[in-house]
Write a protein that holds these residues in place. Sequence first.
Motif, PDB file in Angstrom:
ATOM      1  N   LEU A  73       8.435 -12.891 -11.127  1.00  0.00           N
ATOM      2  CA  LEU A  73       9.575 -12.144 -10.985  1.00  0.00           C
ATOM      3  C   LEU A  73       8.976 -10.687 -11.108  1.00  0.00           C
ATOM      4  CD1 LEU A  73      12.481 -11.162 -10.928  1.00  0.00           C
ATOM      5  CD2 LEU A  73      12.435 -11.560 -13.454  1.00  0.00           C
ATOM      6  N   GLN A  74       8.136 -10.435 -11.797  1.00  0.00           N
ATOM      7  CA  GLN A  74       7.444  -8.887 -12.138  1.00  0.00           C
ATOM      8  C   GLN A  74       6.813  -8.576 -10.801  1.00  0.00           C
ATOM      9  OE1 GLN A  74       4.907  -8.812 -15.402  1.00  0.00           O
ATOM     10  NE2 GLN A  74       6.384  -9.777 -16.913  1.00  0.00           N
ATOM     11  N   SER A  75       6.099  -9.343 -10.082  1.00  0.00           N
ATOM     12  CA  SER A  75       5.663  -8.913  -8.792  1.00  0.00           C
ATOM     13  C   SER A  75       6.595  -8.738  -7.870  1.00  0.00           C
ATOM     14  CB  SER A  75       4.417  -9.764  -8.435  1.00  0.00           C
ATOM     15  OG  SER A  75       3.400  -9.909  -9.284  1.00  0.00           O
ATOM     16  N   ILE A  76       7.533  -9.651  -7.743  1.00  0.00           N
ATOM     17  CA  ILE A  76       8.356  -9.738  -6.720  1.00  0.00           C
ATOM     18  C   ILE A  76       9.534  -8.719  -6.867  1.00  0.00           C
ATOM     19  CG2 ILE A  76      10.486 -11.116  -5.439  1.00  0.00           C
ATOM     20  CD1 ILE A  76       7.490 -12.110  -4.939  1.00  0.00           C
ATOM     21  N   ARG A  77       9.867  -8.320  -8.003  1.00  0.00           N
ATOM     22  CA  ARG A  77      10.738  -7.146  -8.135  1.00  0.00           C
ATOM     23  C   ARG A  77      10.151  -5.644  -7.816  1.00  0.00           C
ATOM     24  NH1 ARG A  77      13.400  -7.341 -14.021  1.00  0.00           N
ATOM     25  NH2 ARG A  77      14.730  -8.633 -12.905  1.00  0.00           N
ATOM     26  N   GLN A  78       8.895  -5.734  -8.116  1.00  0.00           N
ATOM     27  CA  GLN A  78       8.120  -4.491  -7.694  1.00  0.00           C
ATOM     28  C   GLN A  78       8.054  -4.431  -6.069  1.00  0.00           C
ATOM     29  OE1 GLN A  78       4.104  -4.247  -9.557  1.00  0.00           O
ATOM     30  NE2 GLN A  78       3.661  -2.265  -8.286  1.00  0.00           N
ATOM     31  N   ALA A  79       7.773  -5.475  -5.538  1.00  0.00           N
ATOM     32  CA  ALA A  79       7.491  -5.438  -4.178  1.00  0.00           C
ATOM     33  C   ALA A  79       8.987  -5.236  -3.470  1.00  0.00           C
ATOM     34  CB  ALA A  79       7.030  -6.867  -3.902  1.00  0.00           C
ATOM     35  N   LEU A  80      10.115  -5.803  -4.088  1.00  0.00           N
ATOM     36  CA  LEU A  80      11.482  -5.549  -3.206  1.00  0.00           C
ATOM     37  C   LEU A  80      11.839  -4.138  -3.593  1.00  0.00           C
ATOM     38  CD1 LEU A  80      13.331  -8.754  -4.300  1.00  0.00           C
ATOM     39  CD2 LEU A  80      12.339  -8.185  -2.179  1.00  0.00           C
ATOM     40  N   ASP A  81      11.353  -3.528  -4.762  1.00  0.00           N
ATOM     41  CA  ASP A  81      11.535  -2.232  -4.854  1.00  0.00           C
ATOM     42  C   ASP A  81      11.017  -1.172  -4.179  1.00  0.00           C
ATOM     43  OD1 ASP A  81      13.318  -2.722  -7.255  1.00  0.00           O
ATOM     44  OD2 ASP A  81      11.968  -2.303  -8.633  1.00  0.00           O
ATOM     45  N   GLU A  82       9.589  -1.533  -3.813  1.00  0.00           N
ATOM     46  CA  GLU A  82       9.109  -0.726  -2.767  1.00  0.00           C
ATOM     47  C   GLU A  82       9.522  -0.794  -1.667  1.00  0.00           C
ATOM     48  OE1 GLU A  82       4.615  -1.995  -3.398  1.00  0.00           O
ATOM     49  OE2 GLU A  82       4.538  -0.760  -5.184  1.00  0.00           O
ATOM     50  N   ILE A  83       9.913  -2.056  -1.113  1.00  0.00           N
ATOM     51  CA  ILE A  83      10.405  -2.314   0.262  1.00  0.00           C
ATOM     52  C   ILE A  83      11.718  -1.364   0.443  1.00  0.00           C
ATOM     53  CG2 ILE A  83      11.431  -4.048   1.802  1.00  0.00           C
ATOM     54  CD1 ILE A  83       9.636  -5.921   0.715  1.00  0.00           C
ATOM     55  N   GLU A  84      12.724  -1.486  -0.644  1.00  0.00           N
ATOM     56  CA  GLU A  84      13.898  -0.659  -0.797  1.00  0.00           C
ATOM     57  C   GLU A  84      13.641   0.860  -0.606  1.00  0.00           C
ATOM     58  OE1 GLU A  84      17.816  -0.690  -3.221  1.00  0.00           O
ATOM     59  OE2 GLU A  84      15.941  -1.066  -4.353  1.00  0.00           O
ATOM     60  N   ALA A  85      12.470   1.321  -1.327  1.00  0.00           N
ATOM     61  CA  ALA A  85      12.191   2.826  -1.295  1.00  0.00           C
ATOM     62  C   ALA A  85      11.769   3.317   0.076  1.00  0.00           C
ATOM     63  CB  ALA A  85      10.974   3.194  -2.671  1.00  0.00           C
ATOM     64  N   VAL A  99       3.452  10.433   2.479  1.00  0.00           N
ATOM     65  CA  VAL A  99       1.845   9.732   1.754  1.00  0.00           C
ATOM     66  C   VAL A  99       2.189   9.529   0.287  1.00  0.00           C
ATOM     67  CG1 VAL A  99      -0.398  10.618   1.898  1.00  0.00           C
ATOM     68  CG2 VAL A  99       1.160  11.454   3.641  1.00  0.00           C
ATOM     69  N   THR A 100       1.955   8.347   0.140  1.00  0.00           N
ATOM     70  CA  THR A 100       1.974   7.795  -1.507  1.00  0.00           C
ATOM     71  C   THR A 100       0.431   8.250  -1.839  1.00  0.00           C
ATOM     72  OG1 THR A 100       1.547   5.449  -0.650  1.00  0.00           O
ATOM     73  CG2 THR A 100       3.776   6.224  -1.175  1.00  0.00           C
ATOM     74  N   ILE A 101       0.125   8.689  -3.001  1.00  0.00           N
ATOM     75  CA  ILE A 101      -1.208   8.990  -3.535  1.00  0.00           C
ATOM     76  C   ILE A 101      -1.607   8.756  -4.861  1.00  0.00           C
ATOM     77  CG2 ILE A 101      -2.777  10.848  -3.613  1.00  0.00           C
ATOM     78  CD1 ILE A 101      -1.119  12.539  -1.375  1.00  0.00           C
ATOM     79  N   SER A 102      -2.402   8.012  -5.403  1.00  0.00           N
ATOM     80  CA  SER A 102      -2.678   8.013  -6.651  1.00  0.00           C
ATOM     81  C   SER A 102      -3.916   8.866  -7.294  1.00  0.00           C
ATOM     82  CB  SER A 102      -3.295   6.237  -6.912  1.00  0.00           C
ATOM     83  OG  SER A 102      -3.660   5.983  -8.211  1.00  0.00           O
ATOM     84  N   VAL A 103      -3.664   9.366  -8.355  1.00  0.00           N
ATOM     85  CA  VAL A 103      -4.824  10.044  -8.760  1.00  0.00           C
ATOM     86  C   VAL A 103      -4.799  10.153 -10.349  1.00  0.00           C
ATOM     87  CG1 VAL A 103      -4.639  11.858  -6.866  1.00  0.00           C
ATOM     88  CG2 VAL A 103      -3.329  12.199  -8.930  1.00  0.00           C
ATOM     89  N   PHE A 139      -5.501  -1.663  -2.055  1.00  0.00           N
ATOM     90  CA  PHE A 139      -4.711  -1.100  -0.999  1.00  0.00           C
ATOM     91  C   PHE A 139      -4.017  -2.289  -0.137  1.00  0.00           C
ATOM     92  CE2 PHE A 139      -7.684   2.529  -1.599  1.00  0.00           C
ATOM     93  CZ  PHE A 139      -6.960   3.376  -1.434  1.00  0.00           C
ATOM     94  N   ASN A 140      -4.501  -3.589  -0.222  1.00  0.00           N
ATOM     95  CA  ASN A 140      -3.894  -4.641   0.434  1.00  0.00           C
ATOM     96  C   ASN A 140      -2.555  -5.127  -0.152  1.00  0.00           C
ATOM     97  OD1 ASN A 140      -6.028  -4.783   2.650  1.00  0.00           O
ATOM     98  ND2 ASN A 140      -7.277  -5.640   1.090  1.00  0.00           N
ATOM     99  N   LYS A 141      -2.493  -4.617  -1.426  1.00  0.00           N
ATOM    100  CA  LYS A 141      -1.474  -5.362  -2.220  1.00  0.00           C
ATOM    101  C   LYS A 141      -0.494  -4.154  -2.856  1.00  0.00           C
ATOM    102  CE  LYS A 141      -3.874  -9.294  -3.494  1.00  0.00           C
ATOM    103  NZ  LYS A 141      -4.278 -10.375  -4.858  1.00  0.00           N
ATOM    104  N   GLN A 142      -0.872  -2.920  -2.901  1.00  0.00           N
ATOM    105  CA  GLN A 142      -0.128  -1.938  -3.429  1.00  0.00           C
ATOM    106  C   GLN A 142       0.204  -0.997  -2.456  1.00  0.00           C
ATOM    107  OE1 GLN A 142      -3.273  -1.751  -6.820  1.00  0.00           O
ATOM    108  NE2 GLN A 142      -1.266  -0.458  -7.364  1.00  0.00           N
ATOM    109  N   ASN A 143       1.450  -0.564  -2.542  1.00  0.00           N
ATOM    110  CA  ASN A 143       2.101   0.729  -1.731  1.00  0.00           C
ATOM    111  C   ASN A 143       1.591   2.090  -1.947  1.00  0.00           C
ATOM    112  OD1 ASN A 143       3.720   1.669   0.334  1.00  0.00           O
ATOM    113  ND2 ASN A 143       5.132   2.124  -1.202  1.00  0.00           N
ATOM    114  N   THR A 144       0.180   2.174  -1.584  1.00  0.00           N
ATOM    115  CA  THR A 144      -0.525   3.426  -1.721  1.00  0.00           C
ATOM    116  C   THR A 144      -1.442   3.614  -0.683  1.00  0.00           C
ATOM    117  OG1 THR A 144      -0.673   3.043  -4.104  1.00  0.00           O
ATOM    118  CG2 THR A 144      -2.209   4.688  -3.444  1.00  0.00           C
ATOM    119  N   ASP A 145      -1.361   4.848   0.051  1.00  0.00           N
ATOM    120  CA  ASP A 145      -2.112   5.305   1.172  1.00  0.00           C
ATOM    121  C   ASP A 145      -3.277   5.770   0.687  1.00  0.00           C
ATOM    122  OD1 ASP A 145       0.367   4.663   2.828  1.00  0.00           O
ATOM    123  OD2 ASP A 145       1.330   6.643   2.130  1.00  0.00           O
ATOM    124  N   MET A 146      -3.522   6.663  -0.198  1.00  0.00           N
ATOM    125  CA  MET A 146      -4.808   7.343  -0.697  1.00  0.00           C
ATOM    126  C   MET A 146      -4.998   7.541  -2.034  1.00  0.00           C
ATOM    127  SD  MET A 146      -4.476  10.306   2.331  1.00  0.00           S
ATOM    128  CE  MET A 146      -6.144  10.000   3.114  1.00  0.00           C
TER     129      MET A 146
END
Length: 300
Positions: A73-85, A99-103, A139-146
Amino acid sequence: MRWVIRRLPPMNSLKVFEAAARNESFVAAAEELFITASAVSHQMKGLEQYLGLALFRRNKRKVELTPAGSQYLQSIRQALDEIEAATYRITSNPERDAVTISVAPNFLIRWLMPRMNRFQEQFPDVELQISASTGLIDFNKQNTDMAVYFGHGDWHDIEVHFLRNVLLVPVCSPNLLVGPKALQTPEDLRKNTLIHVSKRLYEWPEWLQLAGVEYKGFSRGLQLSSGQLATGAAQEGLGVALADSTLTSREIEQGRLAMPFDIMLDTHKSFYLVYQKNRPLSYGMQVFKDWMIEEMQENS
């Protein structure tokens, strides 16, 4: 072109799973999704068969997640939230490139945020969505561009662009430059507390060796978990920290931090801008990359 076949369960069953898990009820999930309770039950049986494990314990009045179900559920909820966003972003402003960036937090607060106005003025059609993170990105699993990484640049399966070397200098509150414990020579550090980053305890001994000061006899110390906290503690007058010379330049110029000695320790590590290998860059990613490299060269 390399084709990748994703192993995914039916997307509708994931939506039903999230609703059933959140409501702890197939009936409540059915009412929310405007389907029948039997349809919810059928979807969940199919999902469990697909996964090969039980997601729910079924009781008369409600259902409960199994340990595997809770983890899923934790992973699916996060994935659905990202798709919704992502859906909201592109439908609410289709002309704006996001552009989504992680620093790392220290880099974000001390370097990137003070320069955000420059980027926004130059590229008003690009929206930066920034998150603070100290770990490596999948990057294959997270909604992060750079992302901005700190290290030796030897990461595999990602595109890596050098930004600049990292040099450490002592920083402290300006108050430590006056009074009976005033820092006038590196030997005076013996009278003050050395602030260490807990995962990089080797840095102070290396700097002191470079400055010609024997490390023995330094009994006072403070350990903190990150460079950001160490620099903040130095600013509050708790001692002297080693900090990146570029990240703290703004605070030194504003008089919030002082650099008692200009001896710089080369960490032999650098900042790098990274993203998924072989990924075509969007307009927003390309301009952010070019801007970032130019800013680093001009302000190093």
